[in-house]
Scaffold this active site. Structure first.
Site: not given
Ligand code: AMP
Length: 290
Positions: A41-42, A46, A70
């Site tokens: 869900a990028l 991301h 998790q």
């Molecule tokens: P997730 O898909 O939520 O597990 O996130 C994957 C990576 O993207 C993790 O390292 C998150 O901390 C990073 N991430 C998620 N949202 C943001 C954002 N708004 N800004 C920067 N990095 C993000």
């Protein structure tokens, strides 16, 4: 002279058996491997991690795996947005080299893979750890597993999930993994809302009102020297709770390294952390105060 592989179009790989020979070939030619683990869900947050990895490495591997271990709440897992087709398009457009999309059996061939034994030295005790029991054990287990599969030189994580970032840094040092963890700034919407896959579930009104979260954190930063820790926490909670549909789960002011709550007025290295619900959707954010 063989300079090694040239990366034209993005590889879409689903198995360890196809990913590892690819990475080994890159490494045999001294190419640097950057890794961005995600749950899909990028969004632009991301993609900012992907961009940084592309700048600093020869190839960038992005994984998409919604890790069931998790999620402490089955509803949250069931409702987690899944948008693989558009994720792949976004990554391709960004110039990502490989997207790794394993299924659950690939990551967890047996139950023995499902729980990493590690004492997180209390980093998992407060904030997200307290309100999402088991979350960090599941998260650190899958990240270690993915690190063993991809074996990157560098891996990129967002500060939005600050407690996660600190736990990964700890795990890497504990197991002496030869991986550099790169901490990336939080990307925000124009109203200050931290970008998150979960934002897709907000109504238009909730999304607009969600500006209150970062505004409350910025106010706390402004008042940091003139108010006590108790007053600051109350002020953040009151501001967010005053917004229709919003309910604070916790506000914490904690040390940026140990993540221990600050209870006295020792104010070096302090950060504020917040988790709240906008309707059914759980949002988190944080800010450096000092
Ligand atoms: P997730 O898909 O939520 O597990 O996130 C994957 C990576 O993207 C993790 O390292 C998150 O901390 C990073 N991430 C998620 N949202 C943001 C954002 N708004 N800004 C920067 N990095 C993000």
């Amino acid at each position: 002279m063989n300079l090694g592989p040239i990366y034209f179009s993005m590889e879409i790989l689903h198995t360890i058996g196809s990913l590892q020979p690819y990475i080994n070939e890159c490494k045999a030619h001294q190419h640097k491997v950057g890794f961005v683990p995600t749950m899909g869900a990028l969004h632009q947050g991301h993609l900012s991690l992907i961009q940084q990895s592309l700048k600093e490495n020869d190839i960038t591997v992005c994984s998409i795996f919604v890790n069931p271990t998790q999620f402490n709440n089955t509803n949250d897992l069931a409702n987690y947005p899944r948008t693989i087709a558009s994720d792949v398009q976004l990554l391709e457009k960004e110039g990502c080299t490989v997207v790794f999309i394993p299924d659950e059996k690939e990551i967890y061939p047996s139950d023995a893979f499902k729980t990493l034994k590690i004492d997180l030295q209390g980093l998992d005790k407060h904030m997200e750890g307290k309100y999402r029991p088991g979350h960090f054990t599941g998260m650190v287990t899958v990240v270690k597993r993915l690190f063993e599969i991809v074996q990157p030189h560098k891996a990129y994580f967002g500060k939005k999930d600050y407690q996660q970032l600190k736990i990964i840094e700890f795990m890497v040092s504990k197991f002496k993994l030869p991986i550099q963890i790169v901490a990336c700034e939080t990307l925000r919407e124009s109203n200050g809302l931290a970008m998150s896959s979960r934002n897709a579930r907000l109504s238009a009104e909730q999304r607009k009102n969600a500006e209150i979260i970062y505004r409350a954190l910025l106010n706390a930063k402004r008042n940091f020297l003139s108010m006590s820790v108790t007053q600051l926490k109350k002020q953040i909670a009151d501001e967010i709770n005053s917004c229709k549909d919003f309910k604070v789960e916790y506000v914490e002011i904690a040390d940026a390294d140990s993540l221990k709550p600050i209870i006295d007025n020792k104010k070096n290295n302090a950060m504020a952390f917040v988790a709240c619900f906008a309707g059914e959707v759980r949002l988190i954010d944080n800010i450096h105060l000092s």
